[in-house]
Design a protein around this motif. Structure first.
Motif, PDB file in Angstrom:
ATOM      1  N   GLN A 274       0.837  -1.209   0.000  1.00  0.00           N
ATOM      2  CA  GLN A 274       0.000   0.000   0.000  1.00  0.00           C
ATOM      3  C   GLN A 274       0.871   1.259   0.000  1.00  0.00           C
ATOM      4  O   GLN A 274       0.621   2.207  -0.737  1.00  0.00           O
ATOM      5  CB  GLN A 274      -0.908  -0.028   1.240  1.00  0.00           C
ATOM      6  N   ARG A 275       1.920   1.257   0.837  1.00  0.00           N
ATOM      7  CA  ARG A 275       2.825   2.424   0.940  1.00  0.00           C
ATOM      8  C   ARG A 275       3.485   2.713  -0.411  1.00  0.00           C
ATOM      9  O   ARG A 275       3.560   3.852  -0.860  1.00  0.00           O
ATOM     10  CB  ARG A 275       3.910   2.141   2.003  1.00  0.00           C
ATOM     11  N   THR A 276       3.957   1.640  -1.078  1.00  0.00           N
ATOM     12  CA  THR A 276       4.644   1.813  -2.368  1.00  0.00           C
ATOM     13  C   THR A 276       3.677   2.342  -3.417  1.00  0.00           C
ATOM     14  O   THR A 276       4.047   3.169  -4.254  1.00  0.00           O
ATOM     15  CB  THR A 276       5.268   0.472  -2.816  1.00  0.00           C
ATOM     16  N   ALA A 277       2.418   1.900  -3.348  1.00  0.00           N
ATOM     17  CA  ALA A 277       1.404   2.405  -4.293  1.00  0.00           C
ATOM     18  C   ALA A 277       1.194   3.903  -4.082  1.00  0.00           C
ATOM     19  O   ALA A 277       1.162   4.678  -5.041  1.00  0.00           O
ATOM     20  CB  ALA A 277       0.089   1.648  -4.106  1.00  0.00           C
ATOM     21  N   PHE A 278       1.052   4.318  -2.821  1.00  0.00           N
ATOM     22  CA  PHE A 278       0.898   5.751  -2.517  1.00  0.00           C
ATOM     23  C   PHE A 278       2.111   6.535  -3.020  1.00  0.00           C
ATOM     24  O   PHE A 278       1.985   7.588  -3.635  1.00  0.00           O
ATOM     25  CB  PHE A 278       0.762   5.968  -1.003  1.00  0.00           C
ATOM     26  N   ASN A 282       2.060   9.468  -5.901  1.00  0.00           N
ATOM     27  CA  ASN A 282       2.479  10.845  -5.617  1.00  0.00           C
ATOM     28  C   ASN A 282       3.524  11.340  -6.611  1.00  0.00           C
ATOM     29  O   ASN A 282       3.715  12.535  -6.770  1.00  0.00           O
ATOM     30  CB  ASN A 282       3.021  10.960  -4.183  1.00  0.00           C
ATOM     31  N   LEU A 283       4.202  10.401  -7.268  1.00  0.00           N
ATOM     32  CA  LEU A 283       5.199  10.773  -8.273  1.00  0.00           C
ATOM     33  C   LEU A 283       4.624  10.694  -9.692  1.00  0.00           C
ATOM     34  O   LEU A 283       5.360  10.788 -10.680  1.00  0.00           O
ATOM     35  CB  LEU A 283       6.428   9.856  -8.154  1.00  0.00           C
ATOM     36  N   GLY A 284       3.315  10.466  -9.778  1.00  0.00           N
ATOM     37  CA  GLY A 284       2.656  10.496 -11.084  1.00  0.00           C
ATOM     38  C   GLY A 284       2.628   9.179 -11.836  1.00  0.00           C
ATOM     39  O   GLY A 284       2.273   9.133 -13.014  1.00  0.00           O
ATOM     40  N   PHE A 285       2.991   8.071 -11.167  1.00  0.00           N
ATOM     41  CA  PHE A 285       2.963   6.770 -11.852  1.00  0.00           C
ATOM     42  C   PHE A 285       1.560   6.169 -11.808  1.00  0.00           C
ATOM     43  O   PHE A 285       0.799   6.397 -10.869  1.00  0.00           O
ATOM     44  CB  PHE A 285       3.952   5.786 -11.201  1.00  0.00           C
ATOM     45  N   ASN A 286       1.290   5.336 -12.821  1.00  0.00           N
ATOM     46  CA  ASN A 286      -0.018   4.711 -12.994  1.00  0.00           C
ATOM     47  C   ASN A 286      -0.054   3.380 -12.244  1.00  0.00           C
ATOM     48  O   ASN A 286      -0.064   2.319 -12.859  1.00  0.00           O
ATOM     49  CB  ASN A 286      -0.175   4.494 -14.501  1.00  0.00           C
ATOM     50  N   ALA A 287      -0.037   3.420 -10.905  1.00  0.00           N
ATOM     51  CA  ALA A 287       0.135   2.194 -10.107  1.00  0.00           C
ATOM     52  C   ALA A 287      -1.141   1.843  -9.356  1.00  0.00           C
ATOM     53  O   ALA A 287      -1.894   2.725  -8.952  1.00  0.00           O
ATOM     54  CB  ALA A 287       1.285   2.388  -9.121  1.00  0.00           C
ATOM     55  N   ILE A 288      -1.347   0.536  -9.150  1.00  0.00           N
ATOM     56  CA  ILE A 288      -2.520   0.066  -8.394  1.00  0.00           C
ATOM     57  C   ILE A 288      -2.105  -1.096  -7.490  1.00  0.00           C
ATOM     58  O   ILE A 288      -1.333  -1.958  -7.905  1.00  0.00           O
ATOM     59  CB  ILE A 288      -3.670  -0.322  -9.351  1.00  0.00           C
ATOM     60  N   LYS A 305      -8.271  -3.878 -13.945  1.00  0.00           N
ATOM     61  CA  LYS A 305      -7.668  -2.662 -14.514  1.00  0.00           C
ATOM     62  C   LYS A 305      -6.290  -2.953 -15.093  1.00  0.00           C
ATOM     63  O   LYS A 305      -5.922  -2.430 -16.136  1.00  0.00           O
ATOM     64  CB  LYS A 305      -7.571  -1.573 -13.437  1.00  0.00           C
ATOM     65  N   PHE A 306      -5.549  -3.803 -14.390  1.00  0.00           N
ATOM     66  CA  PHE A 306      -4.200  -4.141 -14.873  1.00  0.00           C
ATOM     67  C   PHE A 306      -4.286  -5.002 -16.136  1.00  0.00           C
ATOM     68  O   PHE A 306      -3.572  -4.777 -17.116  1.00  0.00           O
ATOM     69  CB  PHE A 306      -3.424  -4.863 -13.766  1.00  0.00           C
ATOM     70  N   LYS A 307      -5.199  -5.988 -16.120  1.00  0.00           N
ATOM     71  CA  LYS A 307      -5.358  -6.850 -17.300  1.00  0.00           C
ATOM     72  C   LYS A 307      -5.839  -6.041 -18.507  1.00  0.00           C
ATOM     73  O   LYS A 307      -5.460  -6.306 -19.638  1.00  0.00           O
ATOM     74  CB  LYS A 307      -6.373  -7.966 -17.018  1.00  0.00           C
ATOM     75  N   ALA A 308      -6.711  -5.049 -18.240  1.00  0.00           N
ATOM     76  CA  ALA A 308      -7.258  -4.226 -19.327  1.00  0.00           C
ATOM     77  C   ALA A 308      -6.267  -3.150 -19.772  1.00  0.00           C
ATOM     78  O   ALA A 308      -6.573  -2.341 -20.645  1.00  0.00           O
ATOM     79  CB  ALA A 308      -8.560  -3.579 -18.875  1.00  0.00           C
ATOM     80  N   LYS A 309      -5.096  -3.123 -19.137  1.00  0.00           N
ATOM     81  CA  LYS A 309      -4.004  -2.184 -19.463  1.00  0.00           C
ATOM     82  C   LYS A 309      -4.340  -0.730 -19.156  1.00  0.00           C
ATOM     83  O   LYS A 309      -3.701   0.179 -19.674  1.00  0.00           O
ATOM     84  CB  LYS A 309      -3.576  -2.309 -20.932  1.00  0.00           C
ATOM     85  N   SER A 310      -5.371  -0.494 -18.302  1.00  0.00           N
ATOM     86  CA  SER A 310      -5.623   0.901 -17.918  1.00  0.00           C
ATOM     87  C   SER A 310      -4.691   1.308 -16.776  1.00  0.00           C
ATOM     88  O   SER A 310      -4.589   2.467 -16.424  1.00  0.00           O
ATOM     89  CB  SER A 310      -7.090   1.112 -17.531  1.00  0.00           C
ATOM     90  N   ARG A 311      -4.022   0.324 -16.174  1.00  0.00           N
ATOM     91  CA  ARG A 311      -2.951   0.585 -15.189  1.00  0.00           C
ATOM     92  C   ARG A 311      -1.721  -0.187 -15.629  1.00  0.00           C
ATOM     93  O   ARG A 311      -1.819  -1.360 -15.979  1.00  0.00           O
ATOM     94  CB  ARG A 311      -3.367   0.129 -13.777  1.00  0.00           C
ATOM     95  N   SER A 312      -0.566   0.474 -15.584  1.00  0.00           N
ATOM     96  CA  SER A 312       0.637  -0.195 -16.117  1.00  0.00           C
ATOM     97  C   SER A 312       1.513  -0.811 -15.027  1.00  0.00           C
ATOM     98  O   SER A 312       2.435  -1.554 -15.320  1.00  0.00           O
ATOM     99  CB  SER A 312       1.467   0.810 -16.926  1.00  0.00           C
ATOM    100  N   ILE A 313       1.214  -0.481 -13.742  1.00  0.00           N
ATOM    101  CA  ILE A 313       2.045  -1.023 -12.649  1.00  0.00           C
ATOM    102  C   ILE A 313       1.128  -1.659 -11.597  1.00  0.00           C
ATOM    103  O   ILE A 313       0.283  -0.975 -11.012  1.00  0.00           O
ATOM    104  CB  ILE A 313       2.896   0.085 -11.973  1.00  0.00           C
ATOM    105  N   LEU A 314       1.286  -2.963 -11.383  1.00  0.00           N
ATOM    106  CA  LEU A 314       0.543  -3.652 -10.329  1.00  0.00           C
ATOM    107  C   LEU A 314       1.520  -3.952  -9.202  1.00  0.00           C
ATOM    108  O   LEU A 314       2.534  -4.617  -9.411  1.00  0.00           O
ATOM    109  CB  LEU A 314      -0.050  -4.963 -10.857  1.00  0.00           C
ATOM    110  N   ILE A 315       1.222  -3.391  -8.011  1.00  0.00           N
ATOM    111  CA  ILE A 315       2.093  -3.630  -6.857  1.00  0.00           C
ATOM    112  C   ILE A 315       1.379  -4.634  -5.971  1.00  0.00           C
ATOM    113  O   ILE A 315       0.246  -4.404  -5.551  1.00  0.00           O
ATOM    114  CB  ILE A 315       2.347  -2.315  -6.088  1.00  0.00           C
ATOM    115  N   ALA A 316       2.024  -5.775  -5.716  1.00  0.00           N
ATOM    116  CA  ALA A 316       1.286  -6.880  -5.098  1.00  0.00           C
ATOM    117  C   ALA A 316       2.117  -7.644  -4.084  1.00  0.00           C
ATOM    118  O   ALA A 316       3.348  -7.657  -4.141  1.00  0.00           O
ATOM    119  CB  ALA A 316       0.819  -7.841  -6.193  1.00  0.00           C
ATOM    120  N   THR A 317       1.397  -8.300  -3.177  1.00  0.00           N
ATOM    121  CA  THR A 317       2.038  -9.280  -2.296  1.00  0.00           C
ATOM    122  C   THR A 317       2.037 -10.611  -3.045  1.00  0.00           C
ATOM    123  O   THR A 317       1.588 -10.679  -4.183  1.00  0.00           O
ATOM    124  CB  THR A 317       1.229  -9.444  -0.986  1.00  0.00           C
TER     125      THR A 317
END
Length: 452
Positions: A274-278, A282-288, A305-317
């Motif tokens: 969650q912290r890395t996503a925030f 804040n730096l303008g990246f398209n992350a979820i 959203k990630f599969k549909a390519k509307s987000r380019s960065i998925l941050i996950a456990t």
């Protein structure tokens, strides 16, 4: 001379024959072959070529294959073919470790069985039990479930039982057992018929899986595509040795350097995800973010959203490290090194799937050296160093530190709501992170900075 050329030509013809193996050659019926064509499954994978004919003969199968090798098709096709021959409700049960994987398996079953009217139900936590009970009352052909929630229904849902079950699949069996579902799996095995077909699939074989094999399979045939823990050849792997305090700066630098690609960034905890996503937002990246503390709607929404390519960065456990098939992942970044070496194989298996190429970069800090050495030992090779210019990277340090401050504020603001739990509205609008208060503070701060 003639004999050697004959040999080489026969070898070549053997190779072309191997290349031309089709699902029909494996014994799959026409209607399912057409479904495979529709899904653009042109030729069977190694595990499918070896395991499907055995499964169609009625044998129990233990399938060991690297992640991304087509395991779902390997068990779905024989089950659907058997269902065509002897139609029956509550015919098959697939047990899987994570909710996301359960939904993905259900999608593949429905896609393969769409022309034969297959009915599937997904039974996982995070979704209303009553709704699921109503779906189960309609007696679907296939149930895809996580063990915990299935046991809840077996114990509490009136009229629901699996006494007529014909097929049991344990997918990602090593992970099911690593996640301490052993007691639930034992309960399930006690209430389903002994006379059934069982398929056990796993990318890695552990002592627990061997124990489960003895308990639930009769005279199984073992199909092992890779005896060694292996990553695919089209994957470029490297590592980056950096001081722990500068991990965020290096992450931002790599995301900038490889901009235009699709990324999966793995963190070890929900909090850090969650912290890395925030931070990146804040730096303008398209992350979820995607982690276990989000609601089920948010988790599926993030994946969509990630599969549909509307987000380019998925941050996950590691909730996203197994089995998820997202074909367009270009780069996997191990931001936090995995504690279990085998999880490395699953994480990097999210890219370079189905013959495509991909990159995997692992961050190694002064605290991670031993864990990293274990990974190199497991995969049997030394990885090259990912080249970076320290001076160029550190240019971003001040901006990243500012974004870190705001990320901490956002984490506090989120933690203060409902004793650390986010509201349903916030979850549904996870993309905006409902941090409007923080956004205003950022703008104010930037204006006052300009004045001075």
């Amino acid at each position: 001379m003639a004999s050697s050329s004959d040999e080489s030509s026969s070898e070549m013809s053997q190779e072309t024959e191997e290349k031309k193996t089709t699902f029909k050659d494996l014994g799959v019926v026409d209607v399912l072959c057409e479904a495979c064509e529709h899904l653009k499954w042109t030729t069977p994978t190694k595990i499918q070529t070896e395991a499907i004919p055995l499964a169609l003969e009625g044998k129990d199968v233990i399938g060991l294959a690297e992640t991304g090798s087509g395991k779902t098709g390997t068990f779905a096709l024989p089950i659907l073919q058997s269902l065509l021959e002897k139609p029956q409700r509550l015919f098959a049960l697939v047990l899987t470790p994570t909710r996301e994987l359960a939904f993905q398996i259900s999608e593949q079953f429905e896609a393969l069985g769409s022309s034969i009217g297959i009915k599937c139900v997904v039974v996982v936590g995070g979704i209303d039990m009553v709704t699921q009970a109503l779906q189960l009352a309609k007696k679907p052909h296939v149930i895809i479930a996580t063990p915990g929630r299935l046991v809840d229904h077996l114990e509490n849902t009136k009229g629901f039982n699996l006494r007529a079950l014909k097929y049991l699949v344990l997918d990602e069996a090593d992970r099911i057992l690593n996640m301490d579902f052993e007691a639930e799996v034992d309960k399930i095995l006690k209430v389903i018929p002994r006379e059934r077909h069982t398929y056990l699939f796993s990318a890695t074989m552990t002592k627990k899986v061997a124990k489960l094999q003895r308990a639930s399979l009769s005279n199984p045939v073992k199909v092992e595509v890779n005896s060694k823990y292996k990553t695919v050849d089209t994957l470029q792997q490297s590592y980056l040795f950096i001081p722990s305090k500068y991990k965020d700066v290096y992450l931002v630098s790599i995301l900038n350097e490889l901009a235009g690609n699709s990324f999966m960034v793995f963190c070890s905890t929900c909090n850090n995800t969650q912290r890395t996503a925030f931070l990146l937002r804040n730096l303008g990246f398209n992350a979820i973010p995607l982690h276990g503390q989000l609601s089920q709607n948010s988790r599926l929404g993030a994946l969509h959203k990630f599969k549909a390519k509307s987000r380019s960065i998925l941050i996950a456990t590691d909730v996203a490290s197994r089995g998820l098939d997202i074909p367009h992942v270009d780069v996997v970044i191990n931001f936090d090194i995995p504690t279990h070496s085998k999880d490395y194989i699953h994480r990097v298996g999210r890219t370079a799937r189905a013959g495509r190429s991909g990159k995997a970069i692992t961050f190694v800090t002064q605290y991670d050296v031993e864990l990293y050495q274990r990974i190199e030992h497991l995969i049997g090779k030394k990885l090259p160093l990912y080249k970076t210019e320290e001076e160029e990277v550190m240019v971003m340090n001040e901006r990243v530190m500012e974004a870190q401050r705001y990320a901490r504020m956002e984490m506090k603001e989120q933690g203060g709501k409902k004793g650390g739990k986010r509201s349903a509205a916030a979850d549904d609008d996870d993309d905006t992170m409902e941090a409007t208060g923080i956004r205003k503070k950022v703008k104010k701060f930037q204006k006052t900075k300009k004045k001075h």
